[in-house]
Design a protein around this motif. Structure first.
Motif, short mmCIF file in Angstrom:
data_model
loop_
_atom_site.label_atom_id
_atom_site.label_comp_id
_atom_site.label_asym_id
_atom_site.label_seq_id
_atom_site.Cartn_x
_atom_site.Cartn_y
_atom_site.Cartn_z
N ALA A 339 6.58 39.15 -63.31
CA ALA A 339 6.15 38.16 -62.31
C ALA A 339 4.88 37.44 -62.71
N ALA A 340 4.20 37.91 -63.74
CA ALA A 340 2.97 37.24 -64.17
C ALA A 340 3.25 35.89 -64.84
N PHE A 341 4.53 35.55 -65.01
CA PHE A 341 4.83 34.30 -65.73
C PHE A 341 4.28 33.07 -65.01
N ASP A 342 4.08 33.16 -63.67
CA ASP A 342 3.60 31.99 -62.95
C ASP A 342 2.13 32.11 -62.56
N GLN A 343 1.41 33.05 -63.19
CA GLN A 343 -0.03 33.18 -62.93
C GLN A 343 -0.81 32.09 -63.65
N LEU A 344 -2.01 31.83 -63.15
CA LEU A 344 -2.98 30.98 -63.84
C LEU A 344 -3.93 31.88 -64.63
N GLN A 345 -3.92 31.72 -65.94
CA GLN A 345 -4.83 32.46 -66.81
C GLN A 345 -5.48 31.45 -67.76
N LEU A 346 -6.69 31.05 -67.43
CA LEU A 346 -7.33 29.95 -68.15
C LEU A 346 -7.58 30.27 -69.61
N ASP A 347 -7.66 31.54 -69.96
CA ASP A 347 -8.00 31.88 -71.34
C ASP A 347 -6.94 31.43 -72.34
N VAL A 348 -5.67 31.26 -71.90
CA VAL A 348 -4.62 30.92 -72.86
C VAL A 348 -4.87 29.55 -73.50
N PHE A 349 -5.56 28.67 -72.79
CA PHE A 349 -5.89 27.37 -73.39
C PHE A 349 -6.77 27.57 -74.62
N GLY A 350 -7.72 28.47 -74.52
CA GLY A 350 -8.61 28.73 -75.65
C GLY A 350 -7.88 29.37 -76.82
N GLU A 351 -7.01 30.33 -76.52
CA GLU A 351 -6.29 31.00 -77.60
C GLU A 351 -5.35 30.05 -78.33
N VAL A 352 -4.65 29.21 -77.57
CA VAL A 352 -3.73 28.26 -78.19
C VAL A 352 -4.48 27.24 -79.04
N TRP A 393 -6.52 40.24 -67.28
CA TRP A 393 -6.05 41.50 -66.70
C TRP A 393 -4.84 41.29 -65.79
N GLU A 394 -4.46 40.03 -65.58
CA GLU A 394 -3.28 39.70 -64.78
C GLU A 394 -3.32 40.40 -63.41
N VAL A 395 -4.47 40.30 -62.75
CA VAL A 395 -4.64 40.97 -61.46
C VAL A 395 -3.66 40.41 -60.45
N ARG A 396 -3.20 41.29 -59.58
CA ARG A 396 -2.28 40.87 -58.52
C ARG A 396 -2.91 41.00 -57.15
N GLY A 397 -4.24 41.10 -57.12
CA GLY A 397 -4.94 41.25 -55.86
C GLY A 397 -5.81 40.07 -55.48
N GLY A 398 -5.56 38.92 -56.08
CA GLY A 398 -6.35 37.73 -55.75
C GLY A 398 -7.14 37.23 -56.94
N ARG A 399 -7.25 35.92 -57.04
CA ARG A 399 -7.94 35.30 -58.18
C ARG A 399 -9.45 35.45 -58.08
N GLN A 400 -10.09 35.47 -59.26
CA GLN A 400 -11.55 35.54 -59.35
C GLN A 400 -12.02 34.58 -60.45
N HIS A 401 -13.33 34.37 -60.48
CA HIS A 401 -13.93 33.58 -61.56
C HIS A 401 -14.26 34.56 -62.71
N PHE A 402 -13.27 34.82 -63.56
CA PHE A 402 -13.46 35.79 -64.64
C PHE A 402 -14.27 35.16 -65.78
N THR A 403 -15.26 35.90 -66.25
CA THR A 403 -16.12 35.41 -67.32
C THR A 403 -15.31 35.12 -68.59
N HIS A 404 -14.41 36.03 -68.94
CA HIS A 404 -13.61 35.85 -70.15
C HIS A 404 -12.80 34.55 -70.07
N SER A 405 -12.25 34.26 -68.91
CA SER A 405 -11.46 33.04 -68.75
C SER A 405 -12.31 31.80 -69.00
N LYS A 406 -13.53 31.80 -68.45
CA LYS A 406 -14.40 30.63 -68.62
C LYS A 406 -14.83 30.48 -70.09
N VAL A 407 -15.15 31.59 -70.73
CA VAL A 407 -15.57 31.52 -72.14
C VAL A 407 -14.43 30.99 -73.00
#
Length: 460
Positions: A339-352, A393-407
């Protein structure tokens, strides 16, 4: 009870993979693709959910195994009171059908052997219809059909049915060999073409050794690095260039816990880290194939970029639970899909963006389409990087401003800027530089925790 996870070895044909235990039992195999329903699912249950055991009848106090050189050909030595044998397991690279070859080689004395084949399609739930077919060979063949799947077993020894299981006993002396070939094909097609074990083994060894020899790493840990690279190569899906994160589903993060996820898909993050490892060792063909896969998978609106796709670029990876499987050592639930396929994970932009930059820097032929994709992704990232997300971490308890994602969003803009400057590519560099600076300033202001003296997982 399945074996310990660390006691399984992986074999594969760059389209699917099987796990072989030290006891000679293949407890996991999805056919014909990594993400197909398993026909051997004992890894997540018991023998009744599908497995193929090939081992001495009497206990073997000594079991040793290894891969043959720089290949994915597995050799397992069994020593009993009466003698010693080696079981050779491998999957040839496909021409059409997929094959699994097992050969018993007598080394010393005479060893009584037994094979037990339990085919259960659809993750251990479907018992196939098994018939004997006279194809002119000494023992004929066994054909198992269930719905769209057909599996054919050819053997050098006679086999029989026993309690919905295909079994056989035979003795192997020094210098003798006994081979089994299990092949998969769609049930509406003719029987799979017979595979000759010895030429298939030679071809398989040659393929892997030739691939490994193209690597450029020659340091102190050459054997360990090459073995790791071979494993990563085995997780590539040859027809499309996709790269799966793992060949299994639902192996638990903690024994008995519920965090058991299906990893037989292509995470952009995992794939880019795999590519960086392969490219660092001189393997650029996989990078080119993955870049082409990415262009197809991500085609469309940048706002619809997913963190993962199917191995052919499928987008809908709906998650469901398999209630009839008890899970590895009782770790429920067993899941198919993610079910994580439709999550927003900003870090993937950096990795790609980093992977595409590293590929250009490594000499991969330029692709105007890849730069167009990168530019479009950055245009979308400009408008969303300030949002909270589910993060690595693909959390399923609500979105946060994750430091790793921003970096990693910072990394996306940084690599695009470097690529444009180094390779003369066009793009709105002033806008990208401004975005890079804003992310840097925000992370330093909001992610730093002075009480800890470190950056925190998330803002606040």
């Amino acid at each position: 009870m399945p074996a310990r996870i660390e006691d399984y070895a992986l074999i594969g044909d760059c389209e699917t993979a099987a796990l072989v235990g030290r006891d000679g039992s293949i407890d996991w195999l999805c056919w014909p693709r990594f993400d197909s329903p398993a026909c051997f699912a004992a890894l997540l249950g018991g023998p009744e959910h599908g497995r193929w055991r090939l081992a001495p009848v009497d206990p073997a106090p000594t079991v040793r195994r290894r891969y043959r050189g720089d290949t994915l050909v597995l050799e397992t030595d069994f020593a009993t009171a009466d003698g010693a044998v080696t079981v050779i397991d491998f999957m040839p690279l496909r021409s059409r059908e997929s094959d699994l070859v097992r050969t018993v080689v007598g080394r010393r004395g005479r060893v009584a052997m037994r094979t037990e084949l339990v085919l259960r399609f659809d993750y251990g739930s479907t018992v196939p219809w098994v018939t004997h077919v006279d194809d002119g060979s000494p023992h004929g063949l066994l054909r198992a059909i269930a719905g769209p799947d057909m599996v054919v077993l050819r053997a050098d020894v006679p086999l029989r049915g026993e309690g919905l299981t295909t079994v056989g006993e035979f003795t192997v002396g020094a210098g003798e060999t006994v081979s089994f070939v299990l092949a998969h094909a769609p049930s509406h097609l003719p029987l799979p073409t017979p595979v000759r074990p010895e030429p298939a083994l030679a071809d398989t060894v040659a393929f892997w050794e030739e691939w490994a020899a193209r690597g450029t790493y020659a340091g102190e840990w050459r054997d360990a690095v090459t073995r790791s690279l071979l494993t990563l190569k085995a997780l590539t899906y040859r027809p499309t260039g996709g790269i799966v994160a793992a060949a299994t589903t639902s192996l638990p993060e903690h024994i008995g816990g519920p965090r058991n996820w299906d990893y037989r898909y292509c995470w952009l993050r995992d794939a880019t880290l795999t590519l960086l490892a392969l490219m660092d060792a001189g393997h650029y063909d996989e990078a080119a194939a993955w870049r082409d896969w990415l262009l197809r998978a991500a085609a469309g609106s940048p706002s619809q970029l997913q963190i993962m796709y199917g191995i052919a670029g499928e987008r809908q990876l709906r998650e469901w639970e398999v209630p009839w499987l008890p899970g590895y050592e009782g770790s429920r639930p067993v899941r198919v899909g993610n079910a994580a396929f439709d999550q927003l994970q900003l870090d993937v932009f950096g990795e790609v963006l980093d992977a595409l930059y590293q590929a250009r820097r490594g000499g991969l032929p330029r692709s105007p389409e890849a730069w167009q994709l990168a530019s479009a992704l950055l245009g979308h990232l400009e408008g969303i990087w300030e949002r909270p997300d589910e993060g690595i971490w693909e959390v399923r308890g609500g979105r946060q401003h994750f430091t790793h994602s921003k970096v990693m969003a910072w990394v996306a803009f940084d690599r695009a800027i470097r690529g444009a400057e180094r390779f003369g590519l066009d793009g709105p560099l002033d806008r990208w530089r401004a975005a890079r600076r804003r992310i840097h300033d925000e992370v330093c202001a909001r992610a730093w925790n002075p009480a800890l003296g470190s950056f925190a997982q998330a803002y606040g």
